[in-house]
Structure formats: structure tokens, C-alpha cells
Design an enzyme around this catalytic site. Structure first.
Site, PDB file in Angstrom:
ATOM      1  N   TYR A 167       0.841 -23.892 -45.034  1.00 32.03           N
ATOM      2  CA  TYR A 167       1.264 -22.934 -46.060  1.00 32.03           C
ATOM      3  C   TYR A 167       2.112 -23.651 -47.121  1.00 32.03           C
ATOM      4  O   TYR A 167       2.363 -24.856 -47.032  1.00 32.03           O
ATOM      5  CB  TYR A 167       2.033 -21.779 -45.403  1.00 32.03           C
ATOM      6  N   HIS A 253      -4.267 -24.479 -40.944  1.00 30.86           N
ATOM      7  CA  HIS A 253      -5.381 -23.555 -40.707  1.00 30.86           C
ATOM      8  C   HIS A 253      -6.724 -24.190 -41.044  1.00 30.86           C
ATOM      9  O   HIS A 253      -7.747 -23.798 -40.514  1.00 30.86           O
ATOM     10  CB  HIS A 253      -5.185 -22.271 -41.503  1.00 30.86           C
TER      11      HIS A 253
END
Ligand code: NAP
Ligand code: SF4
Length: 673
Positions: A167, A253
Site C-alpha cells: 500500500y 498483494h
């Protein structure tokens, strides 16, 4: 006292946590709309009541550019504080502490407003981020601080800065995503500046008596990620800037390495936390695949970490801590790391729940209350649907008799647990076995009563959970000795040869291909070594991102997986696990053929029309995984005899049956009996 380390209090930023169990951040879908906050509060209340020390909320954005998706949860103004007070009050009333996770998605946000250090699109997103200017970076920092201040106003005991998983904060740290050459990029120090400033300015704004947890990416698992040396240096800087607790993040991710699925051995990444702990003075939290109190206790006792974080295991069983503390760990409904009802649902934009606990995130809707009148209930079939119905009915106070034709409970779960990577399914059966016994359910194994026999016993309600039978497709020669049904193979009644064709590429076809090709680990060390080698994980994190070339073990068999429809085999598998299964099978040399027509089986093998024309797969064995048909006849016979019988799970409908629907239907029916 059982689990003395796990249950020992700890003080962080002057705030006492009653034990070492952190409920890790996990998005449920309830964070996004104000009207869902009463539900969210009850979801957390149940976990806090179950004994957790510290709860961390799902990710909440500091502004719109940091949204996970349009209109996702954000805390950026006073107006948004009130809904959070519901959460903090509920958790505090039950004696736990609670931190808000501040999550800015950066280039991972699924909307057009996204920003990042550099304008590089993530491989898992279709939106390209706008590069932040220097003034924009200052505004972002201000927004992080504002959210932390509002969190304090809302009654949170602290915040967790999401600094891992790829992120925004992590995007600044890694050369992979930070191509800047100004004071916010280039050198290691400049790339770390954003993270350090978030922490420094937040600490200055919130004061000393507020937990400032930072989820640091211990292992990026992407090319051009951080090295261990970078990470340990960063931890020191963040500690000086005001971090009071480190959480371990594993894998971005976009990484193509599994980090939490069932194929990941328990506590497989604890070694990362051990390194981190050695380099910092503030407490450190271990994460990922810690689903059992003994695993957690061992990590703490060995000095690997100061706390453990569990998210999915607390969806599966909100009473996880309380049961461990009461010496009833064998009654824990263990998370099986399937991701099916939690993360897969969230990725589909749906509310998370749990395959083994359908009440998760539905606490106000699926209520299991004591029954007003004790009824005599028969449950026929001890697969997942019948087990869930029997346990729930007995919990409500009904007198339950559970009939099972086989000598063992479990139904289709008995086969699933034999698949490498699905060993956790054993735990679900252990849970049901123990609960049936403690609740006094009369278990009749090896018993398949007929209609009249049941009618004669005067049950007030009959739950029909007779499940499914494997479909036998109309392929000529299917009675050839080389043909094996998947139950026969997985139950060990038949063995397959060296060259095997699998008919059907659904969940069970993939499970069978895994069973045929994967090597079973011989112990804990072997499992970790095998997992690291197969997925290219550098256990020394010397290489950037902690990646090295994978080394696939030699294939045990040559396997073909077939389906009639065109398109990608395994398309029906879950979003968060399908890629793992496809990748692992390809690594082991499995061939996938779509768009085939089966012509027949004979001594030569399996004859088909493939896309290139007719062919014969000269195989030793053919395993049929062509879906299932409903065992519905018994339920129909009971009803036509006028008996109060209701069918659930596969006995009601075989199409798209999975364990999630089976357990949910069993629980829902028993909750209203
Ligand atoms: P499934 O997912 O419905 O797959 C059935 C397979 O059989 C399909 O590939 C289908 O492909 C083929 N098939 C259907 N009718 C056929 C016929 N008459 N002749 C030849 N082939 C035929 O069913 P499943 O694999 O048995 O799984 C059952 C349930 O358990 C599913 O809901 C599944 O999602 C769930 N499950 C999930 C997992 C997981 O990892 N998430 C694992 C195991 C089970 P074609 O029709 O194209 O040939
Ligand atoms: Fe665990 Fe599966 Fe439940 Fe998710 S759905 S919490 S992975 S058991």
C-alpha cells in the site's frame, strides 16, 4: 494456567492489553457504510467478549484518494467520528483495546482518484495512479495525522499505520514503486522519509499515551522490494520516530507467492518476525497462519515475538481466546485457511463471513438463541451440513440424534483433508467430533434408518443432510478397471498409476491433481523448506523482496486435467486461491486441456476429441471428478410420508454445492427449529 505466555498482559504506550492476542486487521465490508456500523460494532463486540486483547479494525482511509474502492470506509472529518464510537464502546465494554487501522491504498485503490509516489500501474489494478507532487505529499501526511487525531477522539486506544502489503507507505519505501529523484525518493533514506514522517507527525499530534502500531513489510515478495537490511534499518528509524508496536506484514498483494492460504504451513513467516524482534526494542507481533493456541504459545515462548495476530481464526471462532484460557482448545472451530467466505467474498465486493462459522459478520442477523421448547431432532447425514445442524440444534438445547451411514463423520470433508494443503480440514472434523460429544448429541455411526424406522421414533423435526453422490458421466467404457472415482482415490481404497487423466476441472479435479502430484511434507521443518523452495522464498532475505528462483520438486506423476467447456480450467476456484492451485500444478508439469469431448475408455487409455483433433491419452488411470448429484430421494420419501423433514446442503441441491453453503444451511435451519 494453559498458555501462560499467550495470556500474559503487556503494556504498550502506557495502555495495558490483557493478553498477547491481537485481532489483526481484516476488511469485512461493514466498514464502508455508516448504516453498517452497528453490525460492525457487534462483530467486534463478540470477538472482544471472546477474550481478545487488542482489536485492530479493517483498513480505514485517511482521505478519498486512499479509498480501497469508491465510498469505502474513511475517517477524515468530525462527522465520521460518531459511527466509530459505536465500535470503540462495544470493544471497551468487553474489556479489550482497539486500534484503528489507517490504510491508504496508493496505487492499489480500485478507483480513478488514486495517487502514488510514481505513476506506475499495479499489475493487479486497471487504474493508473497520479504521481504525488511535493505539496500533495504534505497534504497526505496531514491527512494521516488528522485521521489519527480523529481516531483518538472516537475513543480508539491507538492506530495501526498500514505500512506493508504494497500500500501507499510501502510504495514509497520500495524502489519498485518509488522512482522519484527528489527528497522523497532515490536513496534508502529518502524513500523511507514518508513512513518516518507519518509516524513522527502522528506521535507529535496524539501524545505518548496512544498506541502507534506500524505494520512493517518484513518480506515484500516482489522484485525490487526491500532487503532485510533495509527493513531492519527502517524499524530502528520508525522506533525513534514514535512507533510503540510493530506488526509484521508479509508479501505485497501483487506478489505471486501465497502468504495465508492453506498451502502455507502454520506460522511459516515467524522467522521474519524473529529477525525484526532482534533489531528493535518495542514489542513485535507475529502474523500469518497462526490459527492454533499451541502454535502461538510456542512462538512467544521461543522469543520469536511478543504478541500474535490472528484475523481469520477469530472469524472462525470468536471464542478462540476464551476457549484456550479455559483449557477447552479442542473446542476451537479452527480457521482452515480456505479464504472462501472471507477474502474471496471481499474481493467480489461482498460482505465477508466464514465457511466454518456463517455467523461471522452476521452476528445481528443469524442469532443462535436458546430454544423455547426442547424438541427431539433427528439429523440424517454427518457431512458438513448435518454436523452444523446437529451442533447448532444441540447448542440451542434440543435433544439431537445424528445418524451417519459411514463409520466416521465428515462426508465430503473426509476426502478434502487428504489433499496436501488441506490438512486443516482435519481440524473442522475434530471440532465437530468434540462438540457433538460435549453437547450430548446421540451419534449413530454406521446407521442409515429407513423412513418407517424414523417415523416410528416420533421425532419433532428431521433434518435431511444426506449430501451428494459423485456424478457418473455417460462416457463409454467408464467401467474399465483403470477408472477410479475420486472418493475411492482420496479415501485410499484405490491407487493411481504414473500417468493419470482427471475428468473435470472443478474444485475436486484440482484437489485430485494436487493429491496426485504434490509431495507430502514429513515434518514442520520439511514443510517450511519445501514451501520456500517451491515458491522461491529467500529465507535470508538477502535478495531484494526476499525472492530467489523457485525449485520445483520432480513430478510424482504425469497428469492431465480435462474439461469440456472452452476457457480457463479452474475458473470456478476462489479469487485468492485459484491462481495458487493453477500455478502449483503447472510447476509440477500438469497439462490442462479445455474444450474436449470424451469418446471412451479402453485398454489404450482415454479417447477424446481435443482442440487439435481426436487423440488418445495413454494413461494408467482415469479419475472421475465430474461434479455431483443430489441424494434427495430420502428427504422426498419422508415428506411424502407426512413427516416433518427438511433437506439442506447437497440433499436439497447439488448444483454449486460447497461446504460454505452446506454449513450455512445447517446452521440457519437449526437456528429456527
Ligand atoms: P464442480 O466445481 O462443479 O466441477 C465439476 C467438473 O466436472 C467441471 O469441471 C465440469 O466441467 C465437469 N463435468 C460436469 N458434468 C460432467 C459430465 N457429465 N461429464 C464430464 N465432465 C463433467 O464440482 P466439483 O469439482 O465436484 O466440486 C464440488 C463443489 O465443491 C464445487 O462447488 C466446488 O467449488 C467445491 N470445491 C471447491 C474447492 C476449492 O478449492 N475452492 C475444492 C473442492 C471442492 P465440464 O462440464 O466443462 O466438463
Ligand atoms: Fe478461515 Fe475459511 Fe473462515 Fe476465511 S472462510 S476465516 S479462511 S475458515
Amino acid at each position: 494456567m494453559p498458555y501462560p505466555k499467550l495470556l500474559e498482559p503487556i503494556c504498550v504506550s502506557g495502555i495495558t492489553l490483557r493478553n498477547r492476542v491481537v485481532m489483526g486487521s481484516m476488511h469485512t465490508g461493514l466498514e464502508d457504510r455508516a448504516r453498517d456500523y452497528p453490525r460492525l460494532a457487534e462483530y467486534f463486540r463478540e470477538r472482544a467478549r471472546g477474550g481478545v486483547g487488542l482489536v485492530v479494525t479493517g483498513g480505514i482511509a485517511p482521505n478519498r484518494s486512499g479509498w480501497v474502492a469508491p465510498f469505502a470506509g474513511k475517517l477524515a472529518s468530525r462527522r465520521e467520528v460518531a459511527r466509530h464510537r459505536l465500535v470503540t464502546a462495544a470493544v471497551h465494554e468487553e474489556g479489550a483495546r482497539v486500534c484503528l487501522q489507517v490504510l491508504h491504498t496508493g496505487r492499489y485503490g480500485y478507483h480513478p482518484l488514486i495517487v502514488a509516489p510514481s505513476p506506475l500501474r499495479a499489475p493487479i489494478n486497471r487504474f493508473t495512479p497520479r504521481a504525488l507532487g511535493v505539496a500533495g505529499i504534505e497534504r497526505q501526511l496531514g491527512d494521516f495525522v488528522r485521521t489519527a487525531t480523529l481516531a483518538r477522539e472516537a475513543g480508539y486506544d491507538g492506530i495501526e499505520v498500514m505500512g506493508s502489503e504494497g500500500y501507499l507507505v510501502n510504495q514509497f519505501l520500495a524502489p519498485r514503486t518509488n522512482r522519484r529523484s527528489d527528497e522523497w525518493g532515490g536513496s534508502r533514506e529518502a524513500r523511507a522519509r514518508f513512513a518516518i514522517e507519518v509516524v513522527r507527525r502522528t506521535r507529535a499530534a496524539v501524545g505518548a499515551d496512544f498506541i502507534l502500531m506500524f505494520r512493517i513489510s518484513g518480506l515484500d515478495l516482489v522484485e525490487e522490494g526491500s532487503t532485510l537490511e533495509d527493513t531492519l534499518w527502517l524499524a530502528g528509524e520508525l522506533e525513534r520516530a514514535g512507533v510503540s508496536l510493530f506488526d509484521t506484514g508479509i508479501g505485497w498483494h501483487e506478489a505471486r507467492v501465497p502468504t495465508i492460504a492453506g498451502v502455507v504451513p502454520r506460522a511459516a513467516f515467524a522467522w521474519v518476525t524473529r529477525r525484526l524482534k532482534a533489531a528493535t526494542r518495542v514489542p513485535v507481533v507475529a502474523t500469518n497462519r497462526i490459527n492454533d493456541p499451541s502454535v502461538a504459545e510456542d512462538l512467544l515462548a521461543a522469543g520469536v515475538a511478543d504478541l500474535v495476530s490472528l484475523a481469520r481464526p477469530l472469524l472462525a471462532d470468536p471464542q478462540w481466546v476464551a476457549k484456550a484460557a479455559a483449557g477447552r482448545a479442542d473446542e476451537i472451530n479452527t480457521c482452515i485457511a480456505c479464504n472462501q467466505s472471507c477474502l474471496d467474498r471481499v474481493f467480489e465486493g461482498r460482505r465477508a463471513s466464514c465457511l466454518v462459522n456463517p455467523r461471522a459478520a452476521r452476528e445481528t442477523e443469524l442469532v443462535v438463541a436458546a430454544a423455547r421448547t426442547r424438541r427431539r431432532v433427528a439429523v440424517v447425514g454427518a457431512g458438513p451440513a448435518g454436523l452444523a445442524a446437529a451442533v447448532t440444534a444441540a447448542e440451542r438445547g434440543h435433544e439431537v440424534t445424528l445418524f451417519e451411514r459411514e463409520a466416521e463423520i465428515g462426508g465430503q470433508f473426509r476426502f478434502a483433508r487428504e489433499v496436501p494443503g488441506k490438512e486443516e480440514f482435519h481440524e473442522t472434523l475434530r471440532y465437530f467430533r468434540v462438540r457433538l460429544a460435549r453437547l450430548g448429541v446421540r451419534l449413530r455411526l454406521g446407521s442409515a434408518p429407513g423412513v418407517e424406522e424414523l417415523a416410528g421414533q416420533g421425532f419433532d423435526a428431521i433434518v435431511v443432510a444426506t449430501g451428494v453422490r459423485p456424478r457418473a458421466p455417460a462416457i463409454p467404457g467408464l467401467d474399465h478397471p483403470s477408472v477410479i472415482s475420486y472418493p475411492d482415490l482420496l479415501a485410499g481404497r484405490r491407487d493411481a498409476g504414473r500417468r493419470v487423466a482427471v475428468i473435470g476441472a472443478g474444485g475436486i479435479g484440482f484437489d485430485v491433481a494436487t493429491f496426485l502430484t504434490a509431495r507430502r511434507a514429513t515434518g514442520k521443518e520439511d514443510a517450511l523448506g519445501q514451501f520456500a523452495a517451491e515458491w522461491g522464498i529467500d529465507l535470508d532475505i538477502r535478495a531484494p523482496g526476499g525472492l530467489v528462483p523457485p525449485s520445483a520438486p520432480p513430478a510424482r506423476r504425469q497428469v492431465w486435467v480435462l474439461q469440456r467447456k472452452p476457457g480457463r480450467p479452474g475458473a470456478s476456484l476462489g479469487a485468492t486461491t485459484g491462481w495458487i492451485h493453477r500455478h502449483a500444478l503447472r510447476q509440477r508439469g500438469v497439462t490442462f486441456l479445455a474444450g474436449v469431448q470424451y469418446r471412451g475408455v479402453d485398454d489404450r487409455g482415454l479417447h477424446l476429441d481435443a482442440q487439435d483433433g481426436p487423440t488418445c491419452l495413454e494413461v494408467d488411470s482415469i479419475v472421475v471428478c465430474a461434479g455431483q448429484e443430489s441424494e434427495s430421494a430420502f428427504g422426498e420419501a419422508l415428506r411424502s410420508r407426512g413427516l416433518p423433514a427438511e433437506s439442506i446442503g447437497g440433499a436439497r441441491l447439488a448444483a454449486e454445492l460447497d461446504a460454505e453453503r452446506a454449513i450455512r444451511e445447517g446452521t440457519e435451519l437449526a437456528a429456527r427449529l
